[in-house]
Scaffold this active site. Structure first.
Site, PDB file in Angstrom:
ATOM      1  N   HIS A 186      56.087   7.885  20.958  1.00 34.53           N
ATOM      2  CA  HIS A 186      56.334   7.238  22.250  1.00 34.53           C
ATOM      3  C   HIS A 186      55.351   7.679  23.314  1.00 34.53           C
ATOM      4  CE1 HIS A 186      60.762   6.389  21.118  1.00 34.53           C
ATOM      5  NE2 HIS A 186      59.933   5.451  20.706  1.00 34.53           N
ATOM      6  N   GLU A 428      29.671 -10.630  -0.733  1.00 34.04           N
ATOM      7  CA  GLU A 428      29.732  -9.169  -0.636  1.00 34.04           C
ATOM      8  C   GLU A 428      29.165  -8.486  -1.888  1.00 34.04           C
ATOM      9  OE1 GLU A 428      33.805  -7.834  -0.208  1.00 34.04           O
ATOM     10  OE2 GLU A 428      34.572  -9.420  -1.487  1.00 34.04           O
ATOM     11  N   ASP A 452      31.363  -4.017   1.249  1.00 32.36           N
ATOM     12  CA  ASP A 452      31.038  -4.035  -0.174  1.00 32.36           C
ATOM     13  C   ASP A 452      29.576  -4.387  -0.419  1.00 32.36           C
ATOM     14  OD1 ASP A 452      33.207  -3.209  -1.789  1.00 32.36           O
ATOM     15  OD2 ASP A 452      34.317  -4.989  -1.150  1.00 32.36           O
ATOM     16  N   CYS A 499      32.814 -10.349   8.181  1.00 31.41           N
ATOM     17  CA  CYS A 499      34.080  -9.662   8.415  1.00 31.41           C
ATOM     18  C   CYS A 499      34.009  -8.207   7.994  1.00 31.41           C
ATOM     19  CB  CYS A 499      35.224 -10.379   7.707  1.00 31.41           C
ATOM     20  SG  CYS A 499      34.959 -10.542   5.937  1.00 31.41           S
TER      21      CYS A 499
END
Ligand code: PEP
Ligand code: MG
Length: 570
Positions: A186, A428, A452, A499
């Protein structure tokens, strides 16, 4: 210098206010007048409720409803007839109010803290807060008024309860240091909401400081200094100015389109792992989802998620994104990602083995479940399908055939879906890069997975520290590959995004602008930073820099040049 958990970014410099723990001991006595004791208990509960309600209202006004939820949760818990009822029963039986509160709270704390679920464990700490607050009221202990601290205070405490944090004023508190708590506690959540630098879990800090010590809190790096030397202090004063300037600059990018310095628009999407993360993407001003790593849905389960379960998750993400693109990557397991219930064989070279699209095409029945779920969910937003670890044309062709089969079946059954749903490829692997021109004829879009692509191009296991020095997307080989992929996509007229983590790298961004990348997909928290970096480069400037970079021969030279040129843009 002391280290802790970096819980809320920024630099705080000021004077320590140490919150000491109160002695909450009391005498356990047998109560004769149980009615009077019960009335004392009820008064304490009522006071706790009204104080908590007041604090929750105040937080709601200052920070918003989400932040007030913690205190509202306390109100719900104490109003639950079981908890107060149990306490009342103990008082009726002759126990003092303090002892009844302690016993019942401890019983619930014990129960919740044993549970596996994070939320439930958090409930244990909520009840611990309630216990301390009630005991203080019953024992007549008043805390120091945190809302009235001197400006420039560094709050140091064993832990900050939500009730303490809720009184914190951003104008007075320059930093927070605690001995316990993690990134999701918290205190961390509220510190971040208030934008106060915080370092948590610093061992023994309450014993190491005293009131009025001077302190530096570096909430970005997770380090603190107590009574720092003059040179350290001057360095941090400059760092604080720099941080404040950059934050102000970033805020000005909220709600703005993502454009280069010469006004070229690009898309700035987010990478997510669960549908709930889509909310984060919206909060962080992401313009779509460029990578939904669907494997998390499989990893967080003990069974293969059914078509309906998957459909619900994809639909949720699409609905949250409200018509903005959501690119769902089909199951990418194997390599470093195992899913025990799938019973994958142990392999000599898992990164070169039976993973991602290879596994999916080898298990068409379960792959069809996922594809059907995605195609069904496409009726609820702008969903696209992305295939990971493609190395040859047959793989994308096969996936497209499966999607066509599903569409035909849905047409026959009258099931609604997006007839124009796109199927794209992650690029990739070096193989995919080398045949990017051929893949571009089949795929509706490309997304470059640099995590990758770097690993496979450099033949470096992305998790192996011994060869990490070679794992760099700035290696000339990887840069050439990225440039080539984007060119192939452009020549074929399909959009090319990225990405992998590099999409958010401020040093990489000018090169990507020059190469012609049109979609950047980044961690939600990096949206504004990426938008800001993109805004600093015009195509012409990026081209000049890229031309120089592509003529260099080593990774070190490339990084040095990019650092110098990027610094000049700050
Ligand atoms: C990548 O490889 O760049 C990528 C985005 O995928 P992951 O990190 O999930 O392998
Ligand atoms: Mg990958």
């Amino acid at each position: 210098m002391h280290k802790g958990i970096a819980a809320s970014r920024g630099i705080g410099i000021g004077s320590v206010c140490l919150i000491v723990e109160h002695d909450l001991s009391y005498e356990k006595k047998k109560i004769e007048d149980t009615a009077a004791e019960k009335a004392r208990f009820i008064d304490a509960v009522e006071r706790f409720k009204s104080e908590t309600m007041e604090m929750a209202e105040d937080i709601k006004k200052r920070l918003g409803p989400k932040e007030a939820e913690i205190l509202e949760g306390h109100l719900v818990m104490i109003s639950d007839p079981t908890m107060a009822g149990e306490m009342g029963k103990m008082i009726d039986a002759g126990q003092c109010a303090e002892s009844a509160v302690e016993a019942v709270c401890d019983m619930f704390i014990g129960m919740f803290s044993k549970m596996d679920d994070d939320m439930m464990r958090q409930r244990a700490s909520d009840i611990s807060d309630i216990k301390v607050s009630l005991l203080k009221i019953l024992l007549g202990i008043t805390d120091i008024d945190i809302s009235k601290l001197e400006p420039g205070t560094i709050l140091v405490a064993k832990d900050l309860t939500p009730s303490m944090t809720s009184q914190i004023n951003k104008e007075n508190v320059a930093g927070i240091i605690t001995e316990v708590g993690g990134k999701t506690s918290h205190s961390a959540i509220l510190a971040r909401a208030l934008e106060i630098p915080a370092v948590l879990s610093v061992p023994d800090i309450t014993a190491l400081v005293k009131d009025k010590d001077s302190a530096i809190v570096d909430g970005t790096e997770g380090v603190i200094y107590i009574n720092p030397e003059g040179d350290v202090l001057s360095k941090y004063v400059l760092m604080r100015e720099d941080f404040i300037r950059k934050q102000a600059e970033l805020k000005s990018f909220v709600g703005k389109p993502t454009v280069t310095a010469d006004g070229e628009s690009v898309e700035l999407f987010c990478n997510i792992g669960t549908p709930k993360d889509a909310k984060k993407a919206i909060e962080c001003d992401g313009e779509g989802i460029g990578l939904f790593r669907s494997e998390f849905l499989f990893m967080d389960n003990n069974h293969l998620p059914t078509e309906d379960e998957q459909f619900a998750a994809y639909k949720e993400a699409a609905t949250i994104m409200g018509g903005k693109p959501v690119i769902i990557r089909t199951l990418d397991i194997g390599g470093d990602k195992d899913i025990p219930y799938l019973g994958l064989k142990k392999e000599e070279n898992p990164f070169l083995g039976y993973r991602a699209v290879r596994y999916c095409l080898g298990n068409v029945d379960s792959y069809m479940i996922q594809l059907r779920a995605i195609v069904r969910a496409s009726a609820f937003g702008k969903i696209k399908i992305m295939v990971p670890l493609v190395t040859c044309v047959e793989e994308i062709k096969k996936v497209k055939e499966l999607v066509a089969e599903i569409k035909k079946d849905f047409d026959e059954k009258g099931i609604d879906y997006d007839k124009d749903i796109e199927v794209g490829c992650m690029i990739e692997t070096p193989a995919a890069s080398l045949i990017a021109d051929l893949l571009a004829k089949e795929a509706d879009f490309f997304s470059i997975g640099t995590n990758d692509l770097t690993q496979y191009t450099m033949s470096v296991d992305r998790g192996n520290a011994d060869v990490a020095y070679l794992y760099s997307t700035f290696q000339p080989s990887v840069l050439r590959s990225i440039k080539h992929i984007i060119e192939c996509g452009k020549n074929a007229g399909i959009p090319v995004g990225m990405c992998g983590e590099s999409a958010a790298d401020p040093l990489m961004i000018p090169l990507l602008i020059s190469f012609g990348l049109t979609e950047f997909s980044v961690n939600p928290v990096l949206v504004l930073t990426a938008r800001c970096t993109i805004s600093k480069w015009s195509k012409a400037e990026a081209d000049t820099l890229a031309a120089k970079v592509m003529n260099l021969t080593t990774e070190a030279e490339i990084q040095t040049l990019l650092k110098t040129e990027s610094k000049a843009k700050e």
